[in-house]
Design a protein around this motif. Structure first.
Motif, PDB file in Angstrom:
ATOM      1  N   UNK A  43     -10.576  -5.420  -7.476  1.00  0.00           N
ATOM      2  CA  UNK A  43      -9.263  -5.810  -7.980  1.00  0.00           C
ATOM      3  C   UNK A  43      -8.931  -7.263  -7.678  1.00  0.00           C
ATOM      4  N   UNK A  44      -8.983  -7.681  -6.425  1.00  0.00           N
ATOM      5  CA  UNK A  44      -8.430  -8.992  -6.053  1.00  0.00           C
ATOM      6  C   UNK A  44      -9.521 -10.040  -5.812  1.00  0.00           C
ATOM      7  N   UNK A  45      -9.096 -11.298  -5.775  1.00  0.00           N
ATOM      8  CA  UNK A  45     -10.029 -12.417  -5.670  1.00  0.00           C
ATOM      9  C   UNK A  45     -10.851 -12.383  -4.376  1.00  0.00           C
ATOM     10  N   UNK A  46     -10.198 -12.063  -3.250  1.00  0.00           N
ATOM     11  CA  UNK A  46     -10.940 -12.069  -1.978  1.00  0.00           C
ATOM     12  C   UNK A  46     -12.028 -10.994  -1.978  1.00  0.00           C
ATOM     13  N   UNK A  47     -11.737  -9.846  -2.588  1.00  0.00           N
ATOM     14  CA  UNK A  47     -12.758  -8.802  -2.714  1.00  0.00           C
ATOM     15  C   UNK A  47     -13.889  -9.283  -3.618  1.00  0.00           C
ATOM     16  N   UNK A  48     -13.518  -9.962  -4.690  1.00  0.00           N
ATOM     17  CA  UNK A  48     -14.493 -10.479  -5.647  1.00  0.00           C
ATOM     18  C   UNK A  48     -15.439 -11.458  -4.961  1.00  0.00           C
ATOM     19  N   UNK A  68      -6.145 -16.592 -12.731  1.00  0.00           N
ATOM     20  CA  UNK A  68      -5.024 -17.443 -13.123  1.00  0.00           C
ATOM     21  C   UNK A  68      -3.705 -16.717 -13.271  1.00  0.00           C
ATOM     22  N   UNK A  69      -3.675 -15.395 -13.064  1.00  0.00           N
ATOM     23  CA  UNK A  69      -2.411 -14.660 -13.221  1.00  0.00           C
ATOM     24  C   UNK A  69      -1.818 -14.333 -11.852  1.00  0.00           C
ATOM     25  N   UNK A  70      -0.543 -13.921 -11.844  1.00  0.00           N
ATOM     26  CA  UNK A  70       0.093 -13.497 -10.592  1.00  0.00           C
ATOM     27  C   UNK A  70      -0.354 -12.068 -10.297  1.00  0.00           C
ATOM     28  N   UNK A  71      -1.134 -11.917  -9.234  1.00  0.00           N
ATOM     29  CA  UNK A  71      -1.734 -10.619  -8.935  1.00  0.00           C
ATOM     30  C   UNK A  71      -0.689  -9.540  -8.636  1.00  0.00           C
ATOM     31  N   UNK A  72       0.469  -9.944  -8.105  1.00  0.00           N
ATOM     32  CA  UNK A  72       1.523  -8.950  -7.810  1.00  0.00           C
ATOM     33  C   UNK A  72       2.049  -8.295  -9.083  1.00  0.00           C
ATOM     34  N   UNK A  73       2.008  -9.050 -10.203  1.00  0.00           N
ATOM     35  CA  UNK A  73       2.638  -8.599 -11.443  1.00  0.00           C
ATOM     36  C   UNK A  73       1.681  -7.834 -12.357  1.00  0.00           C
ATOM     37  N   UNK A  74       0.404  -7.789 -11.999  1.00  0.00           N
ATOM     38  CA  UNK A  74      -0.618  -7.229 -12.887  1.00  0.00           C
ATOM     39  C   UNK A  74      -0.495  -5.713 -13.044  1.00  0.00           C
ATOM     40  N   UNK A  75      -0.749  -5.218 -14.256  1.00  0.00           N
ATOM     41  CA  UNK A  75      -1.078  -3.798 -14.408  1.00  0.00           C
ATOM     42  C   UNK A  75      -2.145  -3.682 -15.499  1.00  0.00           C
ATOM     43  N   UNK A  76      -3.086  -2.741 -15.355  1.00  0.00           N
ATOM     44  CA  UNK A  76      -4.257  -2.722 -16.247  1.00  0.00           C
ATOM     45  C   UNK A  76      -3.942  -2.209 -17.649  1.00  0.00           C
ATOM     46  N   UNK A 288      -4.436 -16.972  -2.022  1.00  0.00           N
ATOM     47  CA  UNK A 288      -5.695 -16.375  -2.466  1.00  0.00           C
ATOM     48  C   UNK A 288      -5.555 -14.945  -2.962  1.00  0.00           C
ATOM     49  N   UNK A 289      -4.357 -14.618  -3.440  1.00  0.00           N
ATOM     50  CA  UNK A 289      -4.211 -13.343  -4.144  1.00  0.00           C
ATOM     51  C   UNK A 289      -5.017 -13.419  -5.429  1.00  0.00           C
ATOM     52  N   UNK A 290      -5.087 -14.621  -5.957  1.00  0.00           N
ATOM     53  CA  UNK A 290      -5.892 -14.899  -7.138  1.00  0.00           C
ATOM     54  C   UNK A 290      -6.236 -16.381  -7.107  1.00  0.00           C
ATOM     55  N   UNK A 291      -7.044 -16.801  -8.072  1.00  0.00           N
ATOM     56  CA  UNK A 291      -7.394 -18.197  -8.187  1.00  0.00           C
ATOM     57  C   UNK A 291      -6.940 -18.671  -9.568  1.00  0.00           C
ATOM     58  N   UNK A 292      -6.614 -19.943  -9.718  1.00  0.00           N
ATOM     59  CA  UNK A 292      -6.161 -20.443 -11.025  1.00  0.00           C
ATOM     60  C   UNK A 292      -7.376 -20.780 -11.887  1.00  0.00           C
ATOM     61  N   UNK A 293      -7.124 -20.924 -13.197  1.00  0.00           N
ATOM     62  CA  UNK A 293      -8.205 -21.303 -14.118  1.00  0.00           C
ATOM     63  C   UNK A 293      -8.816 -22.637 -13.697  1.00  0.00           C
ATOM     64  N   UNK A 294      -7.939 -23.579 -13.310  1.00  0.00           N
ATOM     65  CA  UNK A 294      -8.420 -24.902 -12.895  1.00  0.00           C
ATOM     66  C   UNK A 294      -9.306 -24.811 -11.664  1.00  0.00           C
TER      67      UNK A 294
END
Ligand SMILES: [Zn+2]
Length: 320
Positions: A43-48, A68-76, A288-294
């Motif tokens: 699911x999350x960047x650190x796991x990835x 690049x998205x806000x991981x708190x707001x995600x739903x699949x 580091x909940x996620x990483x941006x595209x940049x």
């Protein structure tokens, strides 16, 4: 996030699952899989990051939350739910970080192994991260979960995650156990090196107060003996009250804090407001909940972003 919203999430996932057929006929290639390797959905960047480091060429690792998205707001989406259902292993952060993971987990085909990583790391109770200055804590935060989910910011937890993935991957693909062991040992050595850079870099500082807009840095603070104070709670979708902001402004002035941190990928209005009212600089810190595209394009990793965070902390706290 309130309970009503959680229920909606559950319903969306149930509907998504109902419309999806997981089982490919035996012998047929699994949908969406680009290789014959067993696939792992994380699911999350650190796991990835940890999973990719351990797996090497031995497994196919795919990330669920778009970069690049806000991981708190995600739903699949239903399509994503189907992809997870076609994986050999589904790994999520847990501790309430992904509100969608528990209902999804219950609906997956039995042949998908599931790993809730929060069960294998050292967690901080969410109450503990509320510093004394944050006593006006929100009732709904306590409903959300008893633990602070941002545990990957404690480097010791990244090491535990890496070791757990090594064990799980070796069960999934015993032929590659030696490769996973070698890869995990190399990544743990990198993490140990990063840990000593933090210990040395934050040893002697003029201030140890870490002021941020979102309470994502409790683990970073605890593992480095810093005091973390935030305007809003553990989830980035909360709106701070005028009183919360006024309290932080008073604190910043009282302690002569020169830098207020805001979370990268999140609206920085609050930090900018505090900055305007106090003259403190507003600087982004990456939870580091996620990483941006940049960041992805410039090949940033957990290790490199953590080093950038350390550099910013050292400047803000005037460390020698
Ligand atoms: Zn967060």
């Amino acid at each position: 996030m309130d309970l009503k919203k959680e229920t909606v999430f559950g319903a969306v996932i149930a509907a998504a699952v109902a419309g999806v057929v997981f089982f490919a006929p035996s012998g047929a290639p699994k949908a969406e899989s680009s290789s014959s390797l067993p696939s792992v959905s994380v699911s999350t960047f650190s796991l990835y990051e940890s999973a990719r480091a351990v797996a090497g060429e031995g497994l196919e690792i795919r990330t669920i939350i778009p970069l690049g998205s806000d991981a708190h707001m995600f739903s699949p989406t239903p399509k994503e739910v189907a992809r997870i259902g076609n994986s050999s292993l589904f790994v999520y952060s847990g501790a309430g970080f992904e509100s969608w993971a528990e209902p999804l987990r219950a609906s997956l085909p039995q042949n998908v192994e599931v790993l809730d990583m929060s069960k294998h790391v050292k967690l901080i109770r969410s109450e503990e991260t509320h510093a004394a200055h944050h006593e006006e804590s929100h009732e709904d935060e306590h409903d959300r979960g008893a633990y602070d989910p941002h545990y990957w910011l404690d480097i010791d937890n990244m090491i535990l995650m890496t070791r757990k993935l090594e064990a799980e991957f070796s069960k999934l693909s015993p032929a590659n156990a030696d490769l996973f062991h070698k890869n995990a040992a190399a990544y743990v050595a990198e993490l140990q090196k990063l840990k000593s850079e933090y210990a040395n870099g934050l040893k002697e500082c003029r201030s140890r107060l870490l002021v941020s807009n979102h309470d994502a840095f409790g683990y970073l603070a605890r593992s480095n003996s810093l005091e973390s104070v935030s305007v809003i709670g553990l989830s980035s979708d909360e709106q701070p009250s005028a009183k919360n902001i006024a309290d932080i402004v008073a604190l910043v002035k009282e302690h002569g804090v020169k830098t207020v941190f805001f979370e990268a990928l999140i609206n920085d209005n609050v930090a900018q407001t505090i900055s305007r009212e106090t003259g403190a600089r507003a600087v982004s810190l990456q939870p580091l909940e996620n990483i941006s595209e940049d960041e992805l394009k410039s090949r940033e990793t957990y290790l490199s972003v953590m080093r950038q965070n350390l550099h910013k902390l050292r400047e803000a706290m005037e460390c020698r």
